[in-house]
Design an enzyme around this catalytic site. Structure first.
Site, mmCIF file in Angstrom:
data_model
loop_
_atom_site.group_PDB
_atom_site.id
_atom_site.type_symbol
_atom_site.label_atom_id
_atom_site.label_comp_id
_atom_site.label_asym_id
_atom_site.label_seq_id
_atom_site.Cartn_x
_atom_site.Cartn_y
_atom_site.Cartn_z
ATOM 1 N N ASP A 63 -13.083 20.957 1.200
ATOM 2 C CA ASP A 63 -14.151 20.230 0.517
ATOM 3 C C ASP A 63 -13.626 18.830 0.240
ATOM 4 O O ASP A 63 -12.723 18.649 -0.595
ATOM 5 C CB ASP A 63 -14.520 20.947 -0.783
ATOM 6 C CG ASP A 63 -15.679 20.286 -1.531
ATOM 7 O OD1 ASP A 63 -15.971 19.097 -1.245
ATOM 8 O OD2 ASP A 63 -16.273 20.941 -2.402
ATOM 9 N N SER A 148 -22.406 3.877 9.296
ATOM 10 C CA SER A 148 -23.806 4.172 9.604
ATOM 11 C C SER A 148 -24.538 2.861 9.841
ATOM 12 O O SER A 148 -24.080 1.787 9.424
ATOM 13 C CB SER A 148 -24.451 4.918 8.426
ATOM 14 O OG SER A 148 -25.845 5.073 8.615
ATOM 15 N N TYR A 161 -25.818 6.209 -1.033
ATOM 16 C CA TYR A 161 -25.482 6.285 0.389
ATOM 17 C C TYR A 161 -25.225 4.904 0.973
ATOM 18 O O TYR A 161 -24.231 4.689 1.684
ATOM 19 C CB TYR A 161 -26.613 6.982 1.145
ATOM 20 C CG TYR A 161 -26.265 7.364 2.569
ATOM 21 C CD1 TYR A 161 -25.508 8.496 2.832
ATOM 22 C CD2 TYR A 161 -26.695 6.591 3.646
ATOM 23 C CE1 TYR A 161 -25.180 8.854 4.139
ATOM 24 C CE2 TYR A 161 -26.375 6.942 4.951
ATOM 25 C CZ TYR A 161 -25.627 8.071 5.194
ATOM 26 O OH TYR A 161 -25.300 8.413 6.484
ATOM 27 N N LYS A 165 -21.631 3.620 2.380
ATOM 28 C CA LYS A 165 -21.485 3.325 3.797
ATOM 29 C C LYS A 165 -21.124 1.858 4.030
ATOM 30 O O LYS A 165 -20.395 1.533 4.974
ATOM 31 C CB LYS A 165 -22.759 3.703 4.550
ATOM 32 C CG LYS A 165 -22.970 5.206 4.686
ATOM 33 C CD LYS A 165 -21.832 5.881 5.441
ATOM 34 C CE LYS A 165 -22.094 7.349 5.703
ATOM 35 N NZ LYS A 165 -20.980 7.998 6.419
#
Length: 279
Positions: A63, A148, A161, A165
């Site tokens: 994890d 991304s 996010y 990123k």
């Protein structure tokens, strides 16, 4: 081809999707692959697939939101195979309800911010922290960070996010500077919309929505995990020996479009395809 004969590669999130395809690609070219994932069953299935194809692979439950798991991951891989040459940092361990990390500065809870940053950014600092000493011992190494298109183009309501990123790109450039003198190259990949096992099921239920997504790309298709795996293999190979600190877009041209014309074309698509069911 045996571009990675004798090398050892650790892939986080290596059970399915981009990570799964990358594990198979590197193994098919000679690397001994160590898959780190929270999906034990899928990881075991990918190991079996690699072994059946003649490759070498093992898996461990990891994890990446837990720093001790990352340290153990590196130690297990080195204990098993004797060295470490490639680290592909791909995992995005999703807690129950991924939507909890979505939202704006007003709506994201602090605990969810911490979790998202831990998984998407902090983990990508901890991986090299434990891996680089082993790469230094070899005199070379490759680290690939999954960025991304969201690193450069922002979507409303995706604060965690997008921030993480964007940070991946900056961290990649910094690590390339810090560890280039050790012969360690650090690069990133910025994928577009990649249809892995999970998204494939969703799009099977909504083919018109998938076609609409595909029409947004200059190549008029969305990506598949092998598209990214091929790019990762290139960046880890000697063919890319003078490339470091670079973010490689593998996005079917999504990010090269002028947005004004893009919006107009999408409106025209909906007009011409009124039965489209949007995702």
């Amino acid at each position: 081809m045996s571009r990675f004969e004798g090398q050892v590669a650790v892939i986080t999130g290596g059970a399915l999707g981009i990570g799964g395809a990358t594990a198979r690609k590197l193994a098919s070219e000679g690397a001994k692959v160590f898959i780190a994932d929270i999906d034990d069953a899928a990881a075991a299935a990918n190991v079996e697939r690699i072994v059946q194809a003649g490759g070498t692979a093992a898996a461990s439950h990891v994890d990446v939101s837990i720093s001790e798991d990352i340290a153990r991951m590196v130690n297990e891989a080195v204990d098993l195979y004797g060295r470490l040459d490639i680290l592909v940092q791909n995992a995005f361990g999703v807690m129950a309800g991924e939507s909890q990390i979505h939202g704006t500065a007003l709506t994201v809870e602090e605990d969810n911010w911490d979790y998202g940053i831990d998984v998407l950014l902090k983990a990508l600092y901890l991986g090299p922290k434990h891996a680089i000493p082993h790469m230094r011992a070899n005199g070379s190494g490759n680290i690939i960070n999954l960025a991304s298109v969201h690193s450069f183009l922002q979507e409303p309501g995706m604060l965690v996010y997008e921030a993480a990123k964007a940070g991946v790109v900056g961290m990649t450039r910094q690590m390339a500077n810090d560890f280039g003198p050790d012969g360690i190259r650090v690069n990133a990949i910025a994928p577009g919309h990649i249809v892995g096992e999970g998204l494939a099921k969703m799009w099977e239920e909504n083919p018109s929505g998938h076609k609409f997504f595909a029409d947004q790309y200059p190549l008029r298709r969305t990506g598949v995990p092998d598209d990214i795996a091929n790019g990762i293999a290139f960046l880890c190979s000697d063919d890319a020996s003078f490339i470091t600190g670079h973010t490689l877009f593998i996005d079917g041209g999504l990010t090269v479009q002028l947005q004004e014309k893009f919006g107009t074309r999408q409106a025209e698509y909906i007009r011409a395809n009124p039965d489209t069911r949007l995702p």
